[in-house]
Design a protein around this motif. Structure first.
Motif, PDB file in Angstrom:
ATOM      1  N   TYR A  86       0.834  -1.212   0.000  1.00 27.36           N
ATOM      2  CA  TYR A  86       0.000   0.000   0.000  1.00 27.36           C
ATOM      3  C   TYR A  86       0.860   1.251   0.000  1.00 27.36           C
ATOM      4  N   PHE A  87       1.931   1.223   0.764  1.00 23.78           N
ATOM      5  CA  PHE A  87       2.838   2.369   0.781  1.00 23.78           C
ATOM      6  C   PHE A  87       3.813   2.295  -0.388  1.00 23.78           C
ATOM      7  N   GLY A  88       4.163   1.087  -0.777  1.00 23.54           N
ATOM      8  CA  GLY A  88       5.031   0.917  -1.941  1.00 23.54           C
ATOM      9  C   GLY A  88       6.395   1.549  -1.779  1.00 23.54           C
ATOM     10  N   LEU A  89       6.938   1.535  -0.571  1.00 20.20           N
ATOM     11  CA  LEU A  89       8.220   2.199  -0.349  1.00 20.20           C
ATOM     12  C   LEU A  89       9.369   1.380  -0.917  1.00 20.20           C
TER      13      LEU A  89
END
Lengths: 247, 295
Positions: A61-64
């Motif tokens: 979801y954050f895709g960091l």
């Protein structure tokens, strides 16, 4: 019996948290001039919010592009305001009851986690660990027993039965551990932190005796031993249920 | 590569006689590669006029990269005429919202719900696609390559690096250098400072040596320190310093405060020059709507 990873992840998402944290997070979220220091402190002292927040910020979801290994790291990387709002969504899940699943006492669990965390950090500091990494040791201690509360919820009947055996039938800690391991036959399924892909430095805490090279885990285990009360036995299932197992 | 400013104002449009020189539209930047690939950075109110200009080159094929979904970066999208015309192809790119668990399509669709706008998203006639970006993900748009990096703002904000024709251009979107919440005598201060330094170096390394940076700086240093800390925007000195550390020769400062007049912006620039805060080897100007820079 095995623990299904997807089921475990859903369980973590639905996991209620400690009321002390919920109230303070709500207070912070209603204050536009909130204190970042206080926000960090609240989250760092709550193993369930810490686990869920690290799980979320390290998710797709954050895709960091890099792993976030501590609450301070998350605030620096993502920003205090976003972390505040994520914490708010986490705390809206609900409040952990005084007697959690399988009879685990909420406040005892929190106190045990915090004490272990503090001791792990102190030992790490004494051992000369770099300042920037001390939080990793604190989190390792904070989350070292998170599997207890998750497993107790996920395999509630079995967990309660094992606690009963170890507490009331005179089983040794070793036998209690064996019984416990039978509930979770595969290593990958045994430790929620690993299954949830929390970075090793922050959450994948192995409840087995410390392994060579696993510094944070070793210190967390050492701290766990130090904080035991006189007369308390070493085995975790026995200790967790000592005062708390229900009828 | 050509970069054209269609909106340089922050927060909310600021039309009027006091903002004629720098412009009153909110953020929108047009990037054209030499091959004609069209990349649009943000859909603030400035995108409306760009949309009208694009009607001269139908069918339009463009890629719109959203730095973040605060109003001043998306509020022009419902008025972007190419969206309504069959045969156009418009691709959106941006971050997922992990707080409310919404992707870009959901956010932009909600922006056009019937209570806000008479035409809903499913009535748009262009061929539209939405792409959720992960940090550091690279996207190829014709001859150009777009790579993002997460910056610091009260929502996920991607800065975009556009590389084409041997040139490199970076736009921050909105960004405030992280602050250390601990006092120097606090035991956590040093640890936090080290994390900030790591973060800063990561960003500096990412943008090092680009040919042009368009960088957020909404405040003067005095305004920032007085009551704007933590609002998600840099101040002039901090942004110039960031560009200097990254060795960037051309700087355009954007996201002008809506209350800032042309006269005030000119006066601030002059003051920065008088104070020696504009390095001799850097071209530091305030971004102006309608201006094109060719790299």
């Amino acid at each position: 019996m095995s623990i299904d990873q997807q089921k475990l992840e859903r369980l973590v998402d639905k996991m209620p948290t400690f009321p002390q944290s919920v109230h303070r997070i709500i207070e912070i979220c209603s204050d536009i001039n909130f204190s970042t220091r206080e926000l960090i402190s609240i989250i760092e002292h709550d193993p369930i919010i810490t686990l869920k927040l690290l799980k979320l910020v390290n998710s797709a979801y954050f895709g960091l592009s890099r792993k976030i290994t501590s609450i301070k790291h998350s605030v620096v990387y993502i920003g205090a305001n976003t972390i505040k709002n994520v914490a708010m969504t986490i705390t809206t899940i609900g409040i952990l009851p005084t007697k959690a699943h399988a009879g685990i006492n909420r406040n005892n669990f929190l106190m045990h986690s915090l004490t272990t965390a503090s001791l792990a950090k102190l030992i790490a500091k004494e051992k000369g660990v770099a300042e920037a990494q001390l939080t990793d040791y604190f989190i390792a201690g904070l989350l070292h027993d998170i599997g207890v509360i998750l497993a107790a919820q996920l395999v509630q009947d079995e967990y309660r039965a094992v606690l009963h055996l170890t507490q009331n039938c005179g089983m040794t800690p070793a036998r209690g551990r064996t019984a416990y391991s039978r509930l979770q036959p595969r290593r990958d399924e045994r430790y929620p932190g690993r299954a949830l892909e929390i970075p090793p430095t922050s959450g994948g805490i192995d409840p087995q005796p410390p392994q060579p090279g696993a510094d944070e885990r070793s210190l967390a285990a050492g701290a766990r031993g130090l904080r035991r009360q006189p007369g308390e036995q070493a085995d975790r299932p026995r200790r967790a249920g000592k005062q708390d197992i229900q009828g | 590569m050509k970069i054209t400013f269609h909106g340089v104002r922050g927060s909310i449009p600021a039309p009027g006689p006091d903002t004629v020189k720098y412009g009153g539209n909110t953020t929108c930047i047009e990037v054209r590669s030499d091959a004609g690939d069209l990349i649009i950075l943000d859909g603030g109110t400035g995108i409306r006029q760009l949309g009208l200009e694009l009607l001269r080159e139908l069918p339009v094929h463009c890629s719109i990269f959203i730095t973040h979904t605060h109003w001043d970066h998306i509020q022009g999208l419902p008025f972007f005429t190419p969206l309504f015309i069959p045969g156009n192809r418009i691709d959106f790119y941006g971050a997922f919202d992990p707080v409310y668990m919404k992707d870009l399509k959901a956010i932009l669709t909600q922006q056009m719900e019937y209570c806000y706008f008479p035409i809903t998203e499913n009535e748009l006639k262009a061929r539209i696609s939405y792409h959720t970006l992960s940090e550091s993900e690279q996207t190829h748009i014709g001859s150009a390559r777009v790579t993002n990096i997460l910056l610091n703002h009260p929502v996920l904000n991607f800065g975009y690096l556009v590389e084409a024709d041997g040139k490199r251009f970076f736009f921050t979107g909105d960004n405030e250098p992280p602050l250390n919440p601990y006092e120097p005598d606090d035991e956590n201060h040093q640890m936090y400072a080290e994390l900030i330094e790591q973060r800063k170096q990561h960003i500096i390394d990412f943008i090092r040596g680009v040919d042009l940076i368009v960088i957020d700086a909404q405040y003067t240093r005095e305004e920032y320190l007085k009551d704007k800390m933590g609002w998600g925007h840099g101040y002039y000195e901090s942004s110039i310093e960031m560009a200097r550390e990254a060795g960037i020769p051309r700087v355009r400062i954007t996201h002008h405060d809506p209350a800032r007049t042309d006269q005030q912006l000119d006066a601030i620039h002059q003051r920065l020059r008088d104070q020696g805060l504009l390095p001799d080897d850097m071209e530091v100007e305030f971004a102006r709507e309608g201006v094109t820079i060719e790299l």
